[in-house]
Design a protein around this motif. Structure first.
Motif, mmCIF file in Angstrom:
data_model
loop_
_atom_site.group_PDB
_atom_site.id
_atom_site.type_symbol
_atom_site.label_atom_id
_atom_site.label_comp_id
_atom_site.label_asym_id
_atom_site.label_seq_id
_atom_site.Cartn_x
_atom_site.Cartn_y
_atom_site.Cartn_z
ATOM 1 N N PRO A 1 0.815 -1.221 0.000
ATOM 2 C CA PRO A 1 0.000 0.000 0.000
ATOM 3 C C PRO A 1 0.848 1.269 0.000
ATOM 4 O O PRO A 1 1.794 1.392 0.784
ATOM 5 N N ALA A 2 0.486 2.194 -0.863
ATOM 6 C CA ALA A 2 1.216 3.464 -0.956
ATOM 7 C C ALA A 2 1.073 4.284 0.325
ATOM 8 O O ALA A 2 1.901 5.149 0.605
ATOM 9 N N THR A 3 0.034 4.012 1.118
ATOM 10 C CA THR A 3 -0.202 4.757 2.357
ATOM 11 C C THR A 3 0.680 4.286 3.507
ATOM 12 O O THR A 3 0.701 4.916 4.562
ATOM 13 N N LEU A 4 1.406 3.163 3.315
ATOM 14 C CA LEU A 4 2.295 2.646 4.357
ATOM 15 C C LEU A 4 3.746 2.939 4.013
ATOM 16 O O LEU A 4 4.221 2.538 2.952
ATOM 17 N N PRO A 5 4.470 3.622 4.888
ATOM 18 C CA PRO A 5 5.899 3.802 4.641
ATOM 19 C C PRO A 5 6.572 2.429 4.568
ATOM 20 O O PRO A 5 6.373 1.578 5.425
ATOM 21 N N GLY A 6 7.347 2.219 3.525
ATOM 22 C CA GLY A 6 7.993 0.927 3.305
ATOM 23 C C GLY A 6 9.451 0.901 3.690
ATOM 24 O O GLY A 6 10.167 -0.014 3.292
ATOM 25 N N VAL A 7 9.894 1.887 4.441
ATOM 26 C CA VAL A 7 11.291 1.938 4.867
ATOM 27 C C VAL A 7 11.355 1.546 6.344
ATOM 28 O O VAL A 7 10.715 2.176 7.180
ATOM 29 N N PRO A 8 12.101 0.476 6.669
ATOM 30 C CA PRO A 8 12.178 0.060 8.071
ATOM 31 C C PRO A 8 12.982 1.037 8.916
ATOM 32 O O PRO A 8 13.733 1.863 8.404
ATOM 33 N N LEU A 9 12.803 0.927 10.226
ATOM 34 C CA LEU A 9 13.574 1.763 11.152
ATOM 35 C C LEU A 9 15.062 1.476 11.000
ATOM 36 O O LEU A 9 15.472 0.341 10.759
ATOM 37 N N ARG A 10 15.823 2.509 11.164
ATOM 38 C CA ARG A 10 17.275 2.373 11.090
ATOM 39 C C ARG A 10 17.753 1.378 12.156
ATOM 40 O O ARG A 10 17.261 1.373 13.275
ATOM 41 N N ASN A 11 18.663 0.541 11.795
ATOM 42 C CA ASN A 11 19.243 -0.478 12.681
ATOM 43 C C ASN A 11 18.259 -1.562 13.120
ATOM 44 O O ASN A 11 18.525 -2.265 14.083
ATOM 45 N N SER A 12 17.120 -1.695 12.431
ATOM 46 C CA SER A 12 16.168 -2.738 12.815
ATOM 47 C C SER A 12 16.221 -3.950 11.892
ATOM 48 O O SER A 12 15.607 -4.966 12.183
ATOM 49 N N ALA B 1 -3.589 4.336 12.925
ATOM 50 C CA ALA B 1 -4.528 4.270 11.794
ATOM 51 C C ALA B 1 -3.910 3.521 10.610
ATOM 52 O O ALA B 1 -4.588 2.728 9.955
ATOM 53 N N GLN B 2 -2.635 3.775 10.315
ATOM 54 C CA GLN B 2 -1.979 3.055 9.219
ATOM 55 C C GLN B 2 -1.933 1.558 9.499
ATOM 56 O O GLN B 2 -2.167 0.735 8.619
ATOM 57 N N TYR B 3 -1.637 1.194 10.745
ATOM 58 C CA TYR B 3 -1.576 -0.216 11.126
ATOM 59 C C TYR B 3 -2.950 -0.869 11.005
ATOM 60 O O TYR B 3 -3.098 -1.918 10.376
ATOM 61 N N GLU B 4 -3.967 -0.246 11.606
ATOM 62 C CA GLU B 4 -5.298 -0.856 11.628
ATOM 63 C C GLU B 4 -6.045 -0.752 10.305
ATOM 64 O O GLU B 4 -6.722 -1.700 9.904
ATOM 65 N N ASP B 5 -5.942 0.393 9.632
ATOM 66 C CA ASP B 5 -6.751 0.625 8.431
ATOM 67 C C ASP B 5 -6.058 0.210 7.137
ATOM 68 O O ASP B 5 -6.734 -0.059 6.145
ATOM 69 N N ASP B 6 -4.722 0.192 7.138
ATOM 70 C CA ASP B 6 -4.002 -0.119 5.901
ATOM 71 C C ASP B 6 -3.290 -1.468 5.959
ATOM 72 O O ASP B 6 -3.457 -2.303 5.077
ATOM 73 N N PHE B 7 -2.482 -1.689 7.007
ATOM 74 C CA PHE B 7 -1.688 -2.912 7.048
ATOM 75 C C PHE B 7 -2.516 -4.162 7.318
ATOM 76 O O PHE B 7 -2.380 -5.169 6.612
ATOM 77 N N LEU B 8 -3.356 -4.143 8.356
ATOM 78 C CA LEU B 8 -4.113 -5.352 8.705
ATOM 79 C C LEU B 8 -5.013 -5.835 7.563
ATOM 80 O O LEU B 8 -5.018 -7.031 7.252
ATOM 81 N N PRO B 9 -5.762 -4.939 6.872
ATOM 82 C CA PRO B 9 -6.538 -5.418 5.726
ATOM 83 C C PRO B 9 -5.641 -5.907 4.567
ATOM 84 O O PRO B 9 -5.979 -6.881 3.889
ATOM 85 N N PHE B 10 -4.504 -5.249 4.359
ATOM 86 C CA PHE B 10 -3.571 -5.690 3.317
ATOM 87 C C PHE B 10 -3.076 -7.094 3.633
ATOM 88 O O PHE B 10 -3.091 -7.980 2.775
ATOM 89 N N PHE B 11 -2.670 -7.331 4.875
ATOM 90 C CA PHE B 11 -2.163 -8.646 5.272
ATOM 91 C C PHE B 11 -3.266 -9.699 5.196
ATOM 92 O O PHE B 11 -3.079 -10.771 4.610
#
Length: 120
Positions: free
Chosen positions: A5-16, A57-67
């Motif tokens: 989803p374009a609404t989810l940042p796809g860059v992980p946290l630094r050092n993660s 909101a990104q987690y609940e509305d974008d990621f969970l339905p995508f997954f």
């Protein structure tokens, strides 16, 4: 094929980002002598763990339905993410059958660690 989803940042946290490598060898016990190791494929998926920071909101509305809906609980592959180390576009898959849990992060954000498989 599904697209991240374009609404989810796809860059992980630094050092993660944690590289789990490729599992491309099978070990077979023999009746006598040492076990036999052999390569299973010429190309194998690479495994990574990476943590992303999103709003609730990104987690609940974008990621969970995508997954759940788009990826069939992680059964399907997708495009739209870049390789966590090289930055090249990849085809990937999320490992596991249950949605990754969101952990409260700073400033009302949610940290989500994904087990990602980069497909060859």
């Amino acid at each position: 094929m599904a697209v991240w989803p374009a609404t989810l940042p796809g860059v992980p946290l630094r050092n993660s980002v944690r590289h789990r490598g490729k599992n491309n060898v099978i070990r077979t016990q023999t009746d006598t002598g040492p076990a036999r190791n052999r390569r299973t494929h010429r190309a194998a998926p690479e495994g990574y763990n990476a943590t992303f920071r999103w709003t609730l909101a990104q987690y609940e509305d974008d990621f969970l339905p995508f997954f759940g809906d788009t990826l069939g609980d992680g059964a399907l592959s997708f495009t739209g993410l870049n390789h966590p180390l090289t930055g090249d576009p990849v085809t990937a898959k999320l490992i596991g059958g249950t949605p990754p849990q969101g952990v409260p992060g700073p400033a009302g954000r949610v940290d989500v660690t994904l087990a990602i498989e980069i497909l060859p």
